[in-house]
Design a protein around this motif. Sequence first.
Motif, mmCIF file in Angstrom:
data_model
loop_
_atom_site.group_PDB
_atom_site.id
_atom_site.type_symbol
_atom_site.label_atom_id
_atom_site.label_comp_id
_atom_site.label_asym_id
_atom_site.label_seq_id
_atom_site.Cartn_x
_atom_site.Cartn_y
_atom_site.Cartn_z
ATOM 1 N N VAL A 145 0.800 6.870 -4.584
ATOM 2 C CA VAL A 145 1.481 5.959 -3.785
ATOM 3 C C VAL A 145 2.460 4.779 -2.832
ATOM 4 O O VAL A 145 2.895 3.535 -3.545
ATOM 5 N N GLY A 146 3.447 5.866 -2.453
ATOM 6 C CA GLY A 146 5.290 5.297 -2.086
ATOM 7 C C GLY A 146 4.618 3.856 -1.681
ATOM 8 O O GLY A 146 4.103 4.227 -0.305
ATOM 9 N N PHE A 165 15.135 4.936 -6.581
ATOM 10 C CA PHE A 165 13.966 3.743 -7.045
ATOM 11 C C PHE A 165 13.157 3.764 -6.304
ATOM 12 O O PHE A 165 13.114 2.875 -4.891
ATOM 13 N N VAL A 166 11.359 4.305 -6.570
ATOM 14 C CA VAL A 166 10.764 3.774 -6.055
ATOM 15 C C VAL A 166 9.509 2.779 -6.047
ATOM 16 O O VAL A 166 8.943 3.210 -7.693
ATOM 17 N N VAL A 167 8.756 2.419 -5.329
ATOM 18 C CA VAL A 167 8.081 1.042 -5.641
ATOM 19 C C VAL A 167 6.411 2.161 -5.414
ATOM 20 O O VAL A 167 6.102 2.537 -4.260
ATOM 21 N N ALA A 197 14.443 4.399 -19.365
ATOM 22 C CA ALA A 197 15.015 4.205 -18.553
ATOM 23 C C ALA A 197 14.980 2.277 -19.436
ATOM 24 O O ALA A 197 15.794 0.732 -19.294
ATOM 25 N N GLY A 198 13.897 2.122 -19.330
ATOM 26 C CA GLY A 198 13.510 0.545 -20.004
ATOM 27 C C GLY A 198 12.292 -0.302 -18.645
ATOM 28 O O GLY A 198 11.897 -1.760 -19.416
ATOM 29 N N ILE A 199 12.126 0.902 -17.852
ATOM 30 C CA ILE A 199 11.606 -0.327 -16.750
ATOM 31 C C ILE A 199 9.655 0.039 -17.536
ATOM 32 O O ILE A 199 9.390 0.987 -17.338
ATOM 33 N N LYS A 200 9.339 -1.288 -17.139
ATOM 34 C CA LYS A 200 8.276 -1.948 -17.402
ATOM 35 C C LYS A 200 7.849 -2.490 -16.477
ATOM 36 O O LYS A 200 7.387 -3.580 -16.945
ATOM 37 N N PHE A 201 6.873 -1.963 -15.702
ATOM 38 C CA PHE A 201 6.264 -2.244 -14.558
ATOM 39 C C PHE A 201 5.334 -2.205 -13.743
ATOM 40 O O PHE A 201 5.265 -1.466 -13.907
ATOM 41 N N LYS A 202 4.453 -3.122 -13.748
ATOM 42 C CA LYS A 202 3.103 -3.135 -12.768
ATOM 43 C C LYS A 202 3.156 -2.989 -12.164
ATOM 44 O O LYS A 202 2.898 -4.747 -11.478
ATOM 45 N N ARG A 243 3.283 2.627 -11.447
ATOM 46 C CA ARG A 243 4.276 1.898 -11.884
ATOM 47 C C ARG A 243 5.424 2.599 -11.134
ATOM 48 O O ARG A 243 4.918 3.021 -10.494
ATOM 49 N N PRO A 244 6.074 1.971 -10.984
ATOM 50 C CA PRO A 244 8.246 2.219 -10.207
ATOM 51 C C PRO A 244 7.941 3.263 -11.034
ATOM 52 O O PRO A 244 7.974 4.261 -12.003
ATOM 53 N N ILE A 245 9.787 4.909 -9.947
ATOM 54 C CA ILE A 245 8.674 5.402 -9.907
ATOM 55 C C ILE A 245 11.178 5.802 -10.301
ATOM 56 O O ILE A 245 11.432 5.277 -9.487
#
Length: 590
Positions: A466-467, A484-486, A70-75, A491-493
């Motif tokens: 570690v949600g 959507f889970v942080v 989906a293009g979500i690149k987050f840390k 990285r999120p899910i």
Amino acid sequence: MSKRRKLLIRYAVVTALVVIVVSVYVLLASHTQEKLTKPGEPIQGITQSLARNIPADYPRVVFTDVTESAGIKFKHFCGVRSSSLPEDMGSGAAWGDYDNDGDLDLYVVNFCGPIARQSPCSDCQGNALYQNNGDGTFTDVAEKAGVNLKAFGMGAAWGDYDNDGDLDLYVTNYGPNVLFRNNGNGTFTDVTAPARVGDPRFSAGATWGDYNNDGYLDLYVCNYVDFRSDELDRSKTTLQFGLAVPFTLNPSSYNPLPNALYRNNRDGTFTDVARQIGVDNPDGRSLSASFCDFDGDGWPDLYVANDVSKNAMYRNLGNGRFADISATSWAADYRGAMGLAIGDYDNDGDMDMFITHWIAQENALYENFLDQFKGRDPNPLKFGDVADLEGLGEIALDFVGWGTDFFDYDNDGKLDLFVVNGHTFQDQESPERLIPQRNLLFWNKGREGFFEVGAVSGPALGQKHVGRGAAFADYDGDGDVDIFVVVHGGRPILLRNDGGNRNHWLKIRLKGSGKNRFGVGAQLKVTVSGQTQIREVGASSSYLSQNSLEVEFGFGRASTVDKLEIGWPSRQRQTLKDVKTDQTVVVAEP
């Protein structure tokens, strides 16, 4: 057996189980440190025996991790955690169609720690705004839009506070909060100072709601504890279940902070009236709150979920003030409350609550008993924790729960539940990391209660993380709700719902006429073959997060909705008949 007798039995069972679990932890602490370094594993003889067998007719729906595609690149997070409470609490996310193109965008909050540095990391990614491309992918436009905030971020919430037809954004932090006004051209302006909403305290969840029904959204902000980061505190330790943990990770180490209710002055500014009207909750370590009309009188009430302090229920009196009915509502629970979900899980016409808790405290399912006490009691709004009776209580004893929501993931007409888990205990061998846990998916089987079906709902639900925050929405517009889970420090899910739309569904978007443009607080009721379901726009807050302001219903094999009734916050009522399913309907207020 009467419901009251069942509840008495439940409380006795819960007390016994908690005593047993605490005793096991203390016993383990006195014999071996090795076992205590692995929270989240089954406790032999206790949690392993609490699972219920999955029924043969469970939904053939799976959740697929599509984050990368989906293009979500987050840390989340940067640097090495320093065992400080604010670092480990966040963060959240919020769904909202900020550009009014018909699909849902996603704002993700980052915590640019560690806080021992006194200022956010310069190399931190900052918060992200993922614009929905309409093809299942996203593009991060936070920098271009002017919302790539780099802070010690906690939560976020969308709301059209200025009634100009587009969603504005409020972000909570450990430190000053921020209000971004939507300019309507893809960019935002920081209006925190002129709007007077820049609370500098340790804030957590935030929720929009029109408490005085004047057509302008007000803002409630949960403040947590008066945390201080200094060398003296970092040198102390405390005990939790026999395990030595840093003093700076225990919320009981710090005094609670009062909350804020920012009344919308209808001129672009706000005034904090929380203390004046009786909802500041000064003794609560508040993490989540939601406005919801629990008693059906047309005025939004307020529930506040507090950590290691009693929860609060405030009844809206309709005159600009609230009455504290926490005690008489039977919902003033004293546990470690984190996440909050609101929905009519039993389809009896009133709104119930689900609350996630800390380890060994069970999660709570508060059934609304309004129909039993209305007309018979001067304070008819009462709740009972029926989590154990419904299969949601004991199974959570060994989990630390955070984000959550009621959602009909298989579109069968009954609200299910999802719970995000992740420990607050750090790995004794690697203190820089927290201990991961798996998330829980509960299928609502009606009279038989809830069944945890994560094991048969896709490999992604078997993974441990570690949600923290969770936000729910049908981001791909295919008729079933995604999640959507942080993930703290990772990285999120993005969990895509695959198969929920095999049953019929209906989504509704509301358009208010001039005021309250997104219909926040409106109640919707659908009737199909004599069976009814209700929803309230914006009522559920999850944890540090916000779900879509769209309203979703599932109908099983029914292809037509006999009647859709809308109770607008303006007190107007609207009825649509013979509405075809499997579509998104935009309804304008008369």
